[in-house]
Design a protein around this motif. Structure first.
Motif, PDB file in Angstrom:
ATOM      1  N   LEU A  25       0.814  -1.363  -0.016  1.00 12.46           N
ATOM      2  CA  LEU A  25      -0.129  -0.248   0.072  1.00 12.46           C
ATOM      3  C   LEU A  25       0.866   1.411   0.050  1.00 12.46           C
ATOM      4  N   ILE A  26       1.140   1.879   1.194  1.00 13.68           N
ATOM      5  CA  ILE A  26       1.805   3.218   1.310  1.00 13.68           C
ATOM      6  C   ILE A  26       3.263   2.926   1.661  1.00 13.68           C
ATOM      7  N   TYR A  27       3.392   1.824   1.933  1.00 14.59           N
ATOM      8  CA  TYR A  27       4.626   1.461   2.874  1.00 14.59           C
ATOM      9  C   TYR A  27       5.650   0.756   1.645  1.00 14.59           C
ATOM     10  N   CYS A  28       6.860   1.352   1.429  1.00  7.72           N
ATOM     11  CA  CYS A  28       8.030   0.872   0.580  1.00  7.72           C
ATOM     12  C   CYS A  28       9.484   0.747   1.465  1.00  7.72           C
ATOM     13  N   ASN A  29       9.764  -0.629   1.651  1.00  9.42           N
ATOM     14  CA  ASN A  29      11.129  -0.633   2.187  1.00  9.42           C
ATOM     15  C   ASN A  29      12.248  -1.095   1.221  1.00  9.42           C
ATOM     16  N   ASP A  30      13.339  -0.016   0.936  1.00 12.66           N
ATOM     17  CA  ASP A  30      14.120  -0.416   0.175  1.00 12.66           C
ATOM     18  C   ASP A  30      15.369  -0.531   0.946  1.00 12.66           C
ATOM     19  N   VAL A  31      15.813  -1.787   1.246  1.00 10.83           N
ATOM     20  CA  VAL A  31      17.176  -1.969   2.292  1.00 10.83           C
ATOM     21  C   VAL A  31      18.299  -2.559   1.319  1.00 10.83           C
ATOM     22  N   THR A  32      19.359  -1.995   1.487  1.00 10.32           N
ATOM     23  CA  THR A  32      20.796  -2.591   0.930  1.00 10.32           C
ATOM     24  C   THR A  32      21.905  -3.009   2.097  1.00 10.32           C
ATOM     25  N   GLU A  33      22.057  -4.196   1.847  1.00 12.43           N
ATOM     26  CA  GLU A  33      23.066  -4.867   2.773  1.00 12.43           C
ATOM     27  C   GLU A  33      24.515  -4.815   2.081  1.00 12.43           C
ATOM     28  N   PHE A  34      25.418  -4.635   2.734  1.00 16.07           N
ATOM     29  CA  PHE A  34      26.675  -4.580   2.194  1.00 16.07           C
ATOM     30  C   PHE A  34      27.401  -5.945   2.769  1.00 16.07           C
ATOM     31  N   LYS A  35      27.814  -6.773   2.151  1.00 20.39           N
ATOM     32  CA  LYS A  35      28.236  -8.100   2.586  1.00 20.39           C
ATOM     33  C   LYS A  35      29.933  -8.432   1.903  1.00 20.39           C
ATOM     34  N   ILE A  36      30.751  -8.820   2.628  1.00 23.75           N
ATOM     35  CA  ILE A  36      32.108  -9.633   2.174  1.00 23.75           C
ATOM     36  C   ILE A  36      32.043 -10.847   2.432  1.00 23.75           C
ATOM     37  N   THR A  37      31.849 -11.638   1.491  1.00 24.72           N
ATOM     38  CA  THR A  37      31.708 -13.075   1.608  1.00 24.72           C
ATOM     39  C   THR A  37      32.079 -13.976   0.229  1.00 24.72           C
ATOM     40  N   CYS A  38      32.150 -15.147   0.253  1.00 24.81           N
ATOM     41  CA  CYS A  38      32.317 -16.038  -0.905  1.00 24.81           C
ATOM     42  C   CYS A  38      31.159 -16.006  -2.030  1.00 24.81           C
ATOM     43  N   SER A  39      31.717 -16.193  -3.111  1.00 18.53           N
ATOM     44  CA  SER A  39      30.338 -16.165  -4.232  1.00 18.53           C
ATOM     45  C   SER A  39      29.410 -17.055  -3.868  1.00 18.53           C
ATOM     46  N   ASP A  40      29.645 -18.196  -3.290  1.00 18.00           N
ATOM     47  CA  ASP A  40      28.428 -19.254  -3.218  1.00 18.00           C
ATOM     48  C   ASP A  40      27.251 -18.706  -1.993  1.00 18.00           C
ATOM     49  N   LYS A  42      12.359 -12.145  -2.874  1.00 14.73           N
ATOM     50  CA  LYS A  42      11.690 -11.267  -2.141  1.00 14.73           C
ATOM     51  C   LYS A  42      10.998  -9.947  -2.787  1.00 14.73           C
ATOM     52  N   THR A  43      12.004  -9.354  -3.685  1.00 17.89           N
ATOM     53  CA  THR A  43      11.814  -8.228  -4.302  1.00 17.89           C
ATOM     54  C   THR A  43      10.844  -8.632  -5.488  1.00 17.89           C
ATOM     55  N   LEU A  44      10.897  -9.796  -6.196  1.00 16.08           N
ATOM     56  CA  LEU A  44       9.990 -10.080  -7.271  1.00 16.08           C
ATOM     57  C   LEU A  44       8.743 -10.093  -6.751  1.00 16.08           C
ATOM     58  N   PHE A  45       8.398 -11.031  -5.657  1.00 16.42           N
ATOM     59  CA  PHE A  45       7.085 -11.168  -5.099  1.00 16.42           C
ATOM     60  C   PHE A  45       6.493 -10.108  -4.102  1.00 16.42           C
ATOM     61  N   LEU A  46       7.540  -9.526  -3.664  1.00 21.54           N
ATOM     62  CA  LEU A  46       6.928  -8.581  -2.432  1.00 21.54           C
ATOM     63  C   LEU A  46       7.256  -7.038  -2.526  1.00 21.54           C
ATOM     64  N   GLY A  47       7.868  -6.668  -3.754  1.00 22.38           N
ATOM     65  CA  GLY A  47       8.326  -5.446  -4.247  1.00 22.38           C
ATOM     66  C   GLY A  47       6.995  -4.393  -4.754  1.00 22.38           C
ATOM     67  N   TRP A  48       6.188  -4.830  -5.416  1.00 21.79           N
ATOM     68  CA  TRP A  48       5.467  -4.260  -6.347  1.00 21.79           C
ATOM     69  C   TRP A  48       4.265  -3.793  -5.654  1.00 21.79           C
ATOM     70  N   TRP A  49       4.007  -3.788  -4.604  1.00 19.56           N
ATOM     71  CA  TRP A  49       2.539  -3.712  -3.764  1.00 19.56           C
ATOM     72  C   TRP A  49       2.323  -2.429  -3.405  1.00 19.56           C
ATOM     73  N   SER A  50       3.012  -1.291  -3.836  1.00 18.49           N
ATOM     74  CA  SER A  50       2.734   0.058  -3.431  1.00 18.49           C
ATOM     75  C   SER A  50       3.025   0.707  -4.800  1.00 18.49           C
ATOM     76  N   ARG A  51       2.701   2.297  -4.673  1.00 16.42           N
ATOM     77  CA  ARG A  51       3.095   2.978  -5.790  1.00 16.42           C
ATOM     78  C   ARG A  51       4.567   3.303  -6.023  1.00 16.42           C
TER      79      ARG A  51
END
Length: 199
Positions: free
Chosen positions: A101-116, A128-137
């Motif tokens: 609806l009116i809520y949109c949470n755009d979170v960026t995480e920074f990680k240093i890790t292996c490629s796997d 998560k973005t594909l299924f839960l990202g579209w539901w607000s303007r």
């Protein structure tokens, strides 16, 4: 720009907790002449002397050679997530968009890790973005931009992003490197902390 005496007068008005916060979290951004004012205030108020140790360590910049050696040491550590040694570890930006609806949470995480481990984290974020990202303007616009950015970054900017994430990690943790050292266990502890943080 304020004079040192004006800053000194202002610092005298600050509470003890404000002075402690300046020492712990903001000393790196202060001018050199202001650092001595901060340290004088810590001494005058009889605050924890470890604050001065921290301010000095945080502002004892690493040389270019130290940064270069540290970067190589980080890249050749075992993965701080799965603890395996699967080649070099890299820096990653992982963005997740969740909206409703009116809520949109755009979170960026920074990680240093292996490629796997990065693939698992990125796949999880993309799903998560594909299924839960579209539901607000705003989510309707942010979601495709985020997915497109992920594809472009993966194809063209992996090394550039990795260098930026690792360089930022090194710049952010100067004080910890000076106080705790740059050996394997100290580095892995800091990397685990980074990999748990969300921005």
């Amino acid at each position: 720009m304020r004079t040192v005496e004006e800053i000194r007068a202002n610092y005298k008005k600050f509470t003890d907790s404000k002075i402690e916060d300046l020492a712990k979290y903001e000393s790196k951004s202060l001018r050199r002449d202001v650092l001595s004012v901060l340290k004088d205030e810590i001494i005058a108020r009889n605050l924890d002397p470890n604050l001065i140790t921290w301010v000095d360590a945080e502002n004892d910049s690493l040389s270019e050679m130290e940064k270069k050696n540290l970067k190589q040491r980080i890249k050749h550590l075992p993965c701080p997530t799965c603890f395996k040694k699967n080649g070099e570890i890299y820096g990653y930006e992982i963005t997740t968009v969740i909206s409703f609806l009116i809520y949109c949470n755009d979170v960026t995480e920074f990680k240093i890790t292996c490629s796997d481990c990065a693939k698992k984290a990125k796949s999880n974020a993309i799903l998560k973005t594909l299924f839960l990202g579209w539901w607000s303007r705003s989510g309707f616009f942010v979601t495709p931009a985020t997915l497109l950015k992920e594809i472009v970054n993966r194809l063209f900017y992996k090394e550039k992003i990795s260098n930026r994430v690792i360089d930022n990690f090194i710049a952010t943790n100067t004080g910890m490197f000076r106080l705790k050292g740059m050996e394997k266990e100290a580095l892995l502890s800091l990397l685990k902390k980074l990999n748990r943080e969300k921005y």
